[in-house]
Write a protein that holds these residues in place. Structure first.
Motif, PDB file in Angstrom:
ATOM      1  N   GLU A   1      88.170  44.586  69.129  1.00  0.00           N
ATOM      2  CA  GLU A   1      89.135  45.662  68.894  1.00  0.00           C
ATOM      3  C   GLU A   1      89.878  45.443  67.579  1.00  0.00           C
ATOM      4  N   LYS A   2      90.315  44.219  67.354  1.00  0.00           N
ATOM      5  CA  LYS A   2      91.058  43.921  66.129  1.00  0.00           C
ATOM      6  C   LYS A   2      90.179  44.109  64.890  1.00  0.00           C
TER       7      LYS A   2
ATOM      8  N   ARG B   1      87.657  46.176  64.567  1.00  0.00           N
ATOM      9  CA  ARG B   1      87.479  47.614  64.316  1.00  0.00           C
ATOM     10  C   ARG B   1      88.710  48.171  63.590  1.00  0.00           C
ATOM     11  N   GLU B   2      89.867  47.704  63.964  1.00  0.00           N
ATOM     12  CA  GLU B   2      91.083  48.155  63.302  1.00  0.00           C
ATOM     13  C   GLU B   2      91.110  47.736  61.831  1.00  0.00           C
ATOM     14  N   ARG B   3      90.474  46.609  61.522  1.00  0.00           N
ATOM     15  CA  ARG B   3      90.504  46.079  60.159  1.00  0.00           C
ATOM     16  C   ARG B   3      89.325  46.535  59.311  1.00  0.00           C
TER      17      ARG B   3
END
Length: 493
Positions: free
Chosen positions: A81-82, A84-86
């Motif tokens: 998830e992290k 994908r955010e980055r």
């Protein structure tokens, strides 16, 4: 361009951002402007020793290897998830430090988050323990993490290839020291931030960029249990030799000179544009690039004409421009290498059908035009050696048997494809080509659940898939009384 992403002052060691031991810094040079766009500290042996010590403590004493697989899976899913955010940050950095075209940069990182997701799913059901009973004998077979993994990645896909190593290593319960390359050291700091934010315990992942000497120090450090390396075959041989001296586990993903076999019933209007365009992706700086196109001799002129039209039509330019298809090479020395091979091709008797020069409209940056070589014989050095640039060789053949022989006539065996109007025929040919990854009527798009790796001098071991997890595990057997085994089940996840 964000200074926060491009200028770094610390290493990620032991769950913290720590100052380097030395004062030397490395300028990150933009391949498109030849200007410094970022900086990182230069690692010393002292820095690397500290990273290994942190990883060693995390593995020997920390919670990560002692968590249940399900608990580790929860962290890996948060990491996905992290990451994908980055993704926007990864794209921004890659364009500036690597020179990859911005239109390709998101696709270039498409597997980073899915790798962590895949291994999270896999370890929830993976049999880390099994009970074996045979008459009056019984045993418990345990798959345990190999230990501290030294992961060394190249500049052409630093985060993607880091994920291929870090994902299965963390899933297995290992700790990792990751060494990014000096040409593209910045993007893996984003990986470190994402894993930190996901809750990976201190010391389980350490990121310390550096050059060859500090990399060799990491490889030979007695605190590392396995080396996972992607890079040139020459460097891989050196690493394998060093690991052999210590009987240290090693996996290698090395060079390639992959062949695309275009059969006589293939649709050339589909095959040739796909192959030429694919060979120019990331300016040809891809180990699995299919840079030998094998075509029936009686269709050779038609293929060369198509290849010339495709190559000459690819927009070459500023990697920040969404219209650009081919950006610069990563460094001046890499451009010199590619130009040297193009010059050699002419001396060997090959013909430059398209490209072969520096683009006249780009006075700055390390560019080479997409190049198609004709009149190539497979014995030529340009057909046998990895050029690692936007250069493709068209090689004629007279029969299907000769095409297979030419495809296999290489010290490499990493990738390849077969193009045909009859997929069953294509599969039969594919079975005869000695290469680790091969596709029919398509370019290979790596998937987290299937293994990737090569035969011969293309490497040793496999990444991705269950095979990638197995490479991060050691098996051991504990002989037990049969009465203990009966009625027992593997440890709960």
């Amino acid at each position: 361009m964000s200074d926060r992403l491009m200028y770094r002052n610390e290493f990620y060691i032991g769950g913290e951002w720590v100052k380097p031991a030395g004062a030397e810094r490395l300028g990150v040079v933009s391949p498109s402007t030849e200007e410094i766009v970022g900086e990182v500290p230069v690692a010393t042996a002292e820095d690397m020793a500290r990273a290994v010590a942190a990883a060693r403590a995390a593995f020997d004493e920390g919670p990560w290897p002692r968590m249940t697989p399900g608990e580790r899976a929860d962290v890996l899913e948060r990491a996905a998830e992290k990451l994908r955010e980055r993704l926007p940050d990864l794209v921004e950095v890659a364009v500036d430090e690597m020179g990859i075209a911005v239109g390709h940069a998101a696709m270039h990182h498409f597997m980073v988050a899915p790798v962590f997701e895949y291994y999270a799913q896999l370890i929830r059901t993976f049999a880390f323990e099994r009970w074996v009973v045979a008459g009056e004998s019984a045993a418990l077979v345990i798959s345990e993490p190999v230990g501290v993994v030294a992961a060394i990645v190249p500049w052409n896909a630093p985060v993607n290839l880091a994920a291929w190593k870090v994902g299965p290593a963390l899933a297995a319960g290992c700790a990792v020291v990751l060494k990014p390359p000096p040409e593209a050291p910045l993007s893996n700091f984003i990986l470190a931030e994402a894993l930190h934010d996901a809750g990976v315990p201190a010391g389980v992942i350490n990121v310390v960029p550096g050059g060859r000497e500090v990399g060799e120090y990491l490889v030979t450090h007695p605190g590392t249990d396995k080396v996972a390396f992607t890079g040139s075959t020459e460097a891989g041989k050196r690493i394998m030799s060093l690991c052999g001296e210590q009987v240290k586990r090693v996996s290698l993903e090395l060079g390639g000179k992959s062949a695309a076999v275009v059969l006589d019933d293939a649709d050339l209007t589909e095959a040739v544009p796909t192959l030429v365009g694919g060979a120019m992706y990331n300016s040809g700086q891809v180990c699995a690039a299919q840079t030998r196109i094998l075509v029936p001799r009686w269709k050779y002129a038609e293929v060369l004409a198509l290849a010339e039209a495709v190559a000459s039509g690819l927009p070459v330019g500023d990697p920040h421009d969404p219209a650009t298809a081919v950006g610069p090479l990563v460094a001046e020395r890499q451009r010199a290498r590619v130009e040297g091979y193009i010059e050699l091709a002419g001396k060997e008797g090959a013909q430059v059908v398209s490209g072969g020069r520096r683009p006249r409209h780009l006075p700055r940056g390390w560019y080479v035009e997409p190049t198609v070589l004709g009149n190539v014989d497979n014995t030529m050095r340009v057909a046998q050696e990895e050029i690692f640039g936007p250069v493709v060789c068209a090689i004629p053949y007279d029969s299907e048997e000769e095409a297979v022989r030419i495809a296999n006539d290489s010290r490499y065996g990493l990738s390849g494809s077969v193009w045909t109007g009859d997929p069953a025929r294509g599969l039969a040919v594919a079975r005869r080509v000695r290469t680790g990854v091969l596709t029919i009527n398509q370019h290979h798009a790596p998937m987290p659940m299937v293994p990737f790796g090569g035969f011969k001098e293309s490497g040793l071991g496999r990444e991705l898939g269950p095979e990638g997890l197995a490479g991060c595990l050691e098996s051991r057997t504990i002989g037990i009384p049969p009465t203990l085994a009966r009625g027992n089940s593997p440890r709960s996840v």
